[in-house]
Write an enzyme that holds these catalytic residues in place. Structure first.
Site, short mmCIF file in Angstrom:
data_model
loop_
_atom_site.label_atom_id
_atom_site.label_comp_id
_atom_site.label_asym_id
_atom_site.label_seq_id
_atom_site.Cartn_x
_atom_site.Cartn_y
_atom_site.Cartn_z
N GLY A 14 -30.38 85.96 -13.62
CA GLY A 14 -31.59 85.83 -14.39
C GLY A 14 -31.49 86.21 -15.98
O GLY A 14 -30.21 86.38 -16.31
N GLU A 41 -25.83 79.90 -5.79
CA GLU A 41 -24.46 79.61 -6.27
C GLU A 41 -24.42 78.74 -7.58
O GLU A 41 -23.64 78.78 -8.20
CB GLU A 41 -23.74 78.94 -5.00
CG GLU A 41 -24.49 77.67 -4.74
CD GLU A 41 -23.68 77.04 -3.52
OE1 GLU A 41 -22.54 76.52 -3.71
OE2 GLU A 41 -24.22 76.86 -2.62
N LYS A 43 -26.39 78.73 -10.34
CA LYS A 43 -26.60 79.70 -11.20
C LYS A 43 -25.24 80.61 -11.45
O LYS A 43 -25.02 80.82 -12.71
CB LYS A 43 -27.69 80.65 -11.43
CG LYS A 43 -28.94 79.78 -11.23
CD LYS A 43 -30.30 80.86 -11.31
CE LYS A 43 -31.65 79.92 -11.17
NZ LYS A 43 -32.67 81.00 -11.39
N LYS A 131 -47.21 94.59 -13.91
CA LYS A 131 -48.29 94.30 -12.72
C LYS A 131 -48.23 95.13 -11.56
O LYS A 131 -49.06 95.17 -10.54
CB LYS A 131 -47.81 92.92 -12.19
CG LYS A 131 -48.16 91.66 -13.32
CD LYS A 131 -47.65 90.35 -12.90
CE LYS A 131 -47.83 89.47 -13.84
NZ LYS A 131 -47.19 89.71 -15.30
N TYR A 139 -47.70 90.37 -5.96
CA TYR A 139 -46.20 90.51 -6.48
C TYR A 139 -46.52 92.20 -7.15
O TYR A 139 -45.59 92.96 -6.90
CB TYR A 139 -45.96 89.72 -7.62
CG TYR A 139 -45.16 90.13 -8.71
CD1 TYR A 139 -43.57 90.29 -8.31
CD2 TYR A 139 -45.45 90.24 -9.96
CE1 TYR A 139 -42.88 90.71 -9.32
CE2 TYR A 139 -44.63 90.48 -11.11
CZ TYR A 139 -43.12 91.02 -10.43
OH TYR A 139 -42.15 91.25 -11.42
N VAL A 172 -41.29 89.59 -20.65
CA VAL A 172 -40.04 89.32 -21.18
C VAL A 172 -40.26 88.07 -22.10
O VAL A 172 -40.20 87.06 -21.47
CB VAL A 172 -38.76 89.59 -20.55
CG1 VAL A 172 -37.57 89.17 -21.31
CG2 VAL A 172 -38.88 90.88 -19.74
N GLY A 174 -39.58 84.67 -23.56
CA GLY A 174 -38.30 83.92 -23.30
C GLY A 174 -37.85 83.74 -21.91
O GLY A 174 -36.94 82.85 -21.57
N SER A 175 -38.17 84.70 -21.12
CA SER A 175 -37.74 84.92 -19.82
C SER A 175 -38.08 83.64 -18.70
O SER A 175 -39.10 82.91 -19.16
CB SER A 175 -37.95 86.08 -19.13
OG SER A 175 -39.45 86.09 -18.73
N VAL A 179 -44.66 82.20 -20.32
CA VAL A 179 -45.35 81.42 -21.06
C VAL A 179 -45.01 80.76 -22.38
O VAL A 179 -45.22 79.31 -22.36
CB VAL A 179 -46.75 82.29 -21.48
CG1 VAL A 179 -46.47 83.43 -22.52
CG2 VAL A 179 -47.85 81.10 -21.81
#
Length: 338
Positions: A14, A41, A43, A131, A139, A172, A174-175, A179
């Site tokens: 990630g 796999e 990634k 959150k 979540y 974060v 740019g994750s 947004v």
């Protein structure tokens, strides 16, 4: 700190996992082993192109799922430190597939804890989210449960030399799925969809997230939830920064979304201390003496009823500062015509 040590990162392919990998290999070239544990796999294959074995013999790619206890146990053989970044994190998807979210975020956390207790792991740092504070979506609720499990794990370790701690932070920058990359793609269409105009969020860079994890690894006593002091941004300022000529179309709040995020609730204030750069929420029944912790870190107790919300923050990003951050952290070629 990490030279001659073996580190495993769950969810290592990630955004944060890749940033951690880059920093660790750069700062600790003498690391014994760095294991990237994830279930995708493709990634892993793509990430492996950036770290060829002849140049980075320390790195290992390990296919596995945090839902699979036996696979985790196999992966933790000889590991000293675990950074638990794997999670199912997309709010609407979790609302639609609740048990899948529970299996990954709660059962997966329990598997990491049990496998670590049955191995020679010395420290586990688990990633959380804003959150998880007063959650209103699944979540957030699963991540709150995960936080509670990792904090409580310090109570069942017995005489084993292991610590469990948590880092909690906001969006974060740019994750994957966040947004700003979404708006950068959508601006070519001329319309940026905004949930509600009053929405705010905390903002942290990938490098800031990495800093927090490494801070926890080096300083945690076990059971703390570390919270950074972050600026907030308004969703309308993000839209203006990226697409000033775009139509900003209000589409309404999505299932499980908050208008403002919290990282520390007023109920947490009874156990929250100011450490300078960070806050920390201490466990209610720590395995160490709070007075010694306060003295060691010069920790200052926050006032009763203190809460840390993106909506009433004292520090804010502006349209111009957001544009600069996009250039620094996401797209060096970013520009707008006004």
């Amino acid at each position: 700190m990490l030279n001659n040590k073996a580190v495993l990162i769950t969810g290592g392919t990630g955004s944060l996992g890749k940033a951690l990998t880059s920093r660790i290999l750069s700062n600790w070239p003498g690391i014994k082993r760095l294991v990237i544990f994830s279930r995708d796999e493709q990634k892993q294959f793509e990430m492996a192109q950036d770290y060829p074995e002849h140049l980075f013999p320390q790195i290992r790619f390990f296919i596995g799922d945090v839902r699979d206890l036996e696979r985790i146990k196999r992966a933790l053989k000889g590991i000293d430190y675990v950074i638990h970044a794997a999670a199912m994190k997309h709010v609407p998807i979790a609302e639609y597939n609740p048990m899948e979210c529970v299996k990954t975020n709660i059962n997966g956390a329990e598997n990491i804890i049990n496998a670590s207790l049955d191995s020679d792991v010395q420290h586990v740092v688990a990633l959380s989210t804003d959150k998880a504070a007063a959650p209103i979506n699944l979540y957030g609720a699963t991540k709150l449960a995960s936080d509670k499990l990792f904090v409580a794990a310090n109570n069942i370790k017995g005489d084993k030399d292991i610590k469990f701690s948590v880092v909690r932070y906001g969006n974060v920058m740019g994750s994957n799925g966040s947004v700003i990359p979404f708006f950068l793609k959508k601006r070519n269409e001329g319309i940026l969809p905004i949930t509600v105009e009053s929405m705010t969020r905390f903002n942290i860079s990938l490098e800031g997230g990495v800093d927090m994890v490494l801070h926890a690894l080096s300083t945690a006593w076990g059971g703390e939830i570390f919270v950074p002091k972050l600026p907030s941004y308004r969703i309308t300022d993000i839209a203006t920064a990226i697409g000033p000529d775009c139509e900003h179309k209000v589409i309404g709040i999505r299932p499980g979304e908050k208008i403002h995020e919290e990282m520390i609730t007023s109920s947490d204030s009874f156990f929250t201390y100011d450490l300078g750069k960070y806050y920390t929420i201490l466990p209610q029944s720590p395995s160490w003496k709070i007075d010694e912790f306060i003295k060691h870190f010069d920790a200052k107790k926050v006032t009763e009823g203190f809460q840390y919300s993106s909506g009433d923050n004292k520090e804010w990003e502006t349209v111009s500062s957001l544009r600069q951050l996009i250039i620094e952290h996401i797209d060096p070629q970013f520009s707008v015509n006004e």
